[in-house]
Scaffold this active site. Sequence first.
Site, PDB file in Angstrom:
ATOM      1  N   VAL A 187     -47.084 -13.592 -39.932  1.00  0.00           N
ATOM      2  CA  VAL A 187     -47.804 -14.324 -40.986  1.00  0.00           C
ATOM      3  C   VAL A 187     -47.878 -15.796 -40.581  1.00  0.00           C
ATOM      4  O   VAL A 187     -46.847 -16.446 -40.344  1.00  0.00           O
ATOM      5  CB  VAL A 187     -47.075 -14.203 -42.344  1.00  0.00           C
ATOM      6  CG1 VAL A 187     -47.820 -15.001 -43.415  1.00  0.00           C
ATOM      7  CG2 VAL A 187     -46.938 -12.742 -42.746  1.00  0.00           C
TER       8      VAL A 187
ATOM      9  N   VAL B 297     -50.284 -19.606 -41.071  1.00  0.00           N
ATOM     10  CA  VAL B 297     -51.401 -20.443 -41.538  1.00  0.00           C
ATOM     11  C   VAL B 297     -51.373 -21.712 -40.697  1.00  0.00           C
ATOM     12  O   VAL B 297     -50.297 -22.302 -40.473  1.00  0.00           O
ATOM     13  CB  VAL B 297     -51.252 -20.789 -43.038  1.00  0.00           C
ATOM     14  CG1 VAL B 297     -52.306 -21.802 -43.480  1.00  0.00           C
ATOM     15  CG2 VAL B 297     -51.344 -19.530 -43.893  1.00  0.00           C
TER      16      VAL B 297
ATOM     17  N   GLY C 131     -52.148 -23.286 -50.871  1.00  0.00           N
ATOM     18  CA  GLY C 131     -52.237 -21.982 -51.541  1.00  0.00           C
ATOM     19  C   GLY C 131     -52.856 -20.905 -50.670  1.00  0.00           C
ATOM     20  O   GLY C 131     -53.044 -19.772 -51.112  1.00  0.00           O
ATOM     21  N   LEU C 132     -53.168 -21.233 -49.405  1.00  0.00           N
ATOM     22  CA  LEU C 132     -53.870 -20.256 -48.562  1.00  0.00           C
ATOM     23  C   LEU C 132     -52.934 -19.193 -48.000  1.00  0.00           C
ATOM     24  O   LEU C 132     -53.336 -18.041 -47.810  1.00  0.00           O
ATOM     25  CB  LEU C 132     -54.625 -20.975 -47.442  1.00  0.00           C
ATOM     26  CG  LEU C 132     -55.781 -21.855 -47.921  1.00  0.00           C
ATOM     27  CD1 LEU C 132     -56.427 -22.601 -46.759  1.00  0.00           C
ATOM     28  CD2 LEU C 132     -56.836 -21.015 -48.633  1.00  0.00           C
ATOM     29  N   GLY C 133     -51.664 -19.562 -47.734  1.00  0.00           N
ATOM     30  CA  GLY C 133     -50.684 -18.564 -47.275  1.00  0.00           C
ATOM     31  C   GLY C 133     -50.481 -17.507 -48.350  1.00  0.00           C
ATOM     32  O   GLY C 133     -50.458 -16.298 -48.071  1.00  0.00           O
ATOM     33  N   LYS C 134     -50.383 -17.970 -49.572  1.00  0.00           N
ATOM     34  CA  LYS C 134     -50.227 -17.060 -50.703  1.00  0.00           C
ATOM     35  C   LYS C 134     -51.468 -16.165 -50.834  1.00  0.00           C
ATOM     36  O   LYS C 134     -51.351 -14.957 -51.027  1.00  0.00           O
ATOM     37  CB  LYS C 134     -50.052 -17.911 -51.968  1.00  0.00           C
ATOM     38  CG  LYS C 134     -49.516 -17.197 -53.159  1.00  0.00           C
ATOM     39  CD  LYS C 134     -49.281 -18.246 -54.255  1.00  0.00           C
ATOM     40  CE  LYS C 134     -48.654 -17.676 -55.480  1.00  0.00           C
ATOM     41  NZ  LYS C 134     -48.301 -18.751 -56.435  1.00  0.00           N
TER      42      LYS C 134
ATOM     43  N   ASP D 282     -38.231 -15.560 -41.788  1.00  0.00           N
ATOM     44  CA  ASP D 282     -37.423 -16.639 -41.204  1.00  0.00           C
ATOM     45  C   ASP D 282     -36.733 -17.351 -42.368  1.00  0.00           C
ATOM     46  O   ASP D 282     -37.291 -17.425 -43.474  1.00  0.00           O
ATOM     47  CB  ASP D 282     -38.321 -17.623 -40.445  1.00  0.00           C
ATOM     48  CG  ASP D 282     -38.839 -17.044 -39.133  1.00  0.00           C
ATOM     49  OD1 ASP D 282     -38.260 -16.040 -38.667  1.00  0.00           O
ATOM     50  OD2 ASP D 282     -39.819 -17.578 -38.588  1.00  0.00           O
TER      51      ASP D 282
ATOM     52  N   TYR E 262     -41.824 -16.093 -49.651  1.00  0.00           N
ATOM     53  CA  TYR E 262     -42.002 -14.662 -49.911  1.00  0.00           C
ATOM     54  C   TYR E 262     -41.462 -14.268 -51.286  1.00  0.00           C
ATOM     55  O   TYR E 262     -42.025 -13.402 -51.959  1.00  0.00           O
ATOM     56  CB  TYR E 262     -41.350 -13.839 -48.797  1.00  0.00           C
ATOM     57  CG  TYR E 262     -42.054 -13.975 -47.468  1.00  0.00           C
ATOM     58  CD1 TYR E 262     -43.396 -13.620 -47.337  1.00  0.00           C
ATOM     59  CD2 TYR E 262     -41.396 -14.464 -46.337  1.00  0.00           C
ATOM     60  CE1 TYR E 262     -44.054 -13.748 -46.116  1.00  0.00           C
ATOM     61  CE2 TYR E 262     -42.048 -14.592 -45.120  1.00  0.00           C
ATOM     62  CZ  TYR E 262     -43.379 -14.229 -45.024  1.00  0.00           C
ATOM     63  OH  TYR E 262     -44.038 -14.346 -43.818  1.00  0.00           O
TER      64      TYR E 262
HETATM   65  C1  LIG Z   1     -45.122 -19.779 -44.336  1.00  0.00           C
HETATM   66  C2  LIG Z   1     -46.591 -20.114 -44.417  1.00  0.00           C
HETATM   67  C3  LIG Z   1     -47.410 -18.885 -44.044  1.00  0.00           C
HETATM   68  C4  LIG Z   1     -46.924 -20.543 -45.852  1.00  0.00           C
HETATM   69  O1  LIG Z   1     -48.307 -20.830 -45.928  1.00  0.00           O
HETATM   70  P1  LIG Z   1     -48.863 -21.981 -46.882  1.00  0.00           P
HETATM   71  O2  LIG Z   1     -50.333 -21.865 -46.874  1.00  0.00           O
HETATM   72  O3  LIG Z   1     -48.291 -23.291 -46.498  1.00  0.00           O
HETATM   73  O4  LIG Z   1     -48.242 -21.560 -48.277  1.00  0.00           O
HETATM   74  P2  LIG Z   1     -48.897 -21.775 -49.716  1.00  0.00           P
HETATM   75  O5  LIG Z   1     -49.499 -23.141 -49.779  1.00  0.00           O
HETATM   76  O6  LIG Z   1     -49.777 -20.630 -50.043  1.00  0.00           O
HETATM   77  O7  LIG Z   1     -47.624 -21.732 -50.639  1.00  0.00           O
HETATM   78  C5  LIG Z   1     -47.464 -20.781 -51.684  1.00  0.00           C
HETATM   79  C6  LIG Z   1     -46.182 -21.095 -52.415  1.00  0.00           C
HETATM   80  O8  LIG Z   1     -45.062 -20.956 -51.530  1.00  0.00           O
HETATM   81  C7  LIG Z   1     -44.356 -22.172 -51.441  1.00  0.00           C
HETATM   82  N1  LIG Z   1     -43.954 -22.361 -50.046  1.00  0.00           N
HETATM   83  C8  LIG Z   1     -44.767 -22.431 -48.978  1.00  0.00           C
HETATM   84  N2  LIG Z   1     -44.025 -22.595 -47.861  1.00  0.00           N
HETATM   85  C9  LIG Z   1     -42.744 -22.598 -48.259  1.00  0.00           C
HETATM   86  C10 LIG Z   1     -41.514 -22.730 -47.575  1.00  0.00           C
HETATM   87  N3  LIG Z   1     -41.458 -22.876 -46.258  1.00  0.00           N
HETATM   88  N4  LIG Z   1     -40.369 -22.699 -48.301  1.00  0.00           N
HETATM   89  C11 LIG Z   1     -40.428 -22.534 -49.638  1.00  0.00           C
HETATM   90  N5  LIG Z   1     -41.555 -22.420 -50.350  1.00  0.00           N
HETATM   91  C12 LIG Z   1     -42.702 -22.447 -49.657  1.00  0.00           C
HETATM   92  C13 LIG Z   1     -45.315 -23.259 -51.898  1.00  0.00           C
HETATM   93  O9  LIG Z   1     -44.631 -24.368 -52.423  1.00  0.00           O
HETATM   94  C14 LIG Z   1     -46.128 -22.541 -52.938  1.00  0.00           C
HETATM   95  O10 LIG Z   1     -45.401 -22.497 -54.150  1.00  0.00           O
HETATM   96  P3  LIG Z   1     -46.174 -22.434 -55.580  1.00  0.00           P
HETATM   97  O11 LIG Z   1     -46.938 -21.149 -55.599  1.00  0.00           O
HETATM   98  O12 LIG Z   1     -45.059 -22.480 -56.562  1.00  0.00           O
HETATM   99  O13 LIG Z   1     -47.065 -23.632 -55.599  1.00  0.00           O
HETATM  100  C15 LIG Z   1     -46.959 -21.320 -43.502  1.00  0.00           C
HETATM  101  O14 LIG Z   1     -46.150 -22.416 -43.863  1.00  0.00           O
HETATM  102  C16 LIG Z   1     -46.789 -21.028 -42.021  1.00  0.00           C
HETATM  103  O15 LIG Z   1     -47.678 -20.512 -41.378  1.00  0.00           O
HETATM  104  N6  LIG Z   1     -45.629 -21.412 -41.456  1.00  0.00           N
HETATM  105  C17 LIG Z   1     -45.392 -21.279 -40.016  1.00  0.00           C
HETATM  106  C18 LIG Z   1     -45.270 -19.849 -39.585  1.00  0.00           C
HETATM  107  C19 LIG Z   1     -44.156 -19.139 -40.310  1.00  0.00           C
HETATM  108  O16 LIG Z   1     -43.044 -19.643 -40.446  1.00  0.00           O
HETATM  109  N7  LIG Z   1     -44.463 -17.908 -40.758  1.00  0.00           N
HETATM  110  C20 LIG Z   1     -43.533 -17.057 -41.445  1.00  0.00           C
HETATM  111  C21 LIG Z   1     -42.776 -16.237 -40.464  1.00  0.00           C
HETATM  112  S1  LIG Z   1     -41.618 -15.141 -41.289  1.00  0.00           S
END
Ligand SMILES: CC(C)(COP(=O)(O)OP(=O)(O)OC[C@H]1O[C@@H](n2cnc3c(N)ncnc32)[C@H](O)[C@@H]1OP(=O)(O)O)[C@@H](O)C(=O)NCCC(=O)NCCS
Length: 174
Positions: free
Chosen positions: A111, A113, A121-124, A147, A154
Amino acid sequence: MGFWKAWFSNPEAVNTTKNTSVEEKVNATANNRAGGTPIVFSTEREIDLYELEELCDAVGWSRRPLRKVKKAIEHSFLVASMWQVRGTQKRLIGFARATSDHAFNATIWDVVVHPEYQSKGLGKALMKYVLKQLRTEEISNVTLFADPHVVEFYQGLGFMSDPEGIKGMFWYPH
Ligand SMILES: CC(C)(COP(=O)(O)OP(=O)(O)OC[C@H]1O[C@@H](n2cnc3c(N)ncnc32)[C@H](O)[C@@H]1OP(=O)(O)O)[C@@H](O)C(=O)NCCC(=O)NCCS
């Protein structure tokens, strides 16, 4: 007709190609958060591996041999990608895939972004898209390996750590 061919020949056609693969525009809120340009989801599995590698590089993941990435994608149950579309240009800004027994269980992997599009909000939205596709296939047990720094991300989507004390266990070759 392939998804992108359909999209570029008629941008309005995106919702009429659902029987070949599933494509959806993210809701207006997500589009606004992405600067107002359309964000499109796809289950098309013909992903440019170099573009995917660039996306994974952008979040600092270790590089993996492309031939193995290709094989992993080919053998995945679901491949989900998220694209920003500007005129005739498209940019891969998110990716996830799932493996499955095609009946009960699926596990979500890779996963990601792009950093420029994170915290909008795009990861969500991407995860909800993946879960929707899996539910469409009547998969009821969805797992993933988080991670430590993304556990809360999640959890916000309804995932639980160690439900009923069940532990994920790993084996690695020595
Ligand atoms: C993890 C990842 C996919 C999240 O994507 P994103 O687009 O930044 O997440 P969103 O903006 O959709 O966040 C959705 C919610 O999760 C929360 N959130 C996002 N990243 C978070 C984190 N690292 N820790 C805690 N909360 C997090 C946001 O605050 C948001 O909360 P809300 O719904 O209460 O407003 C992105 O940060 C990423 O690609 N990270 C690097 C790769 C990675 O680590 N992937 C996961 C491997 S297991």
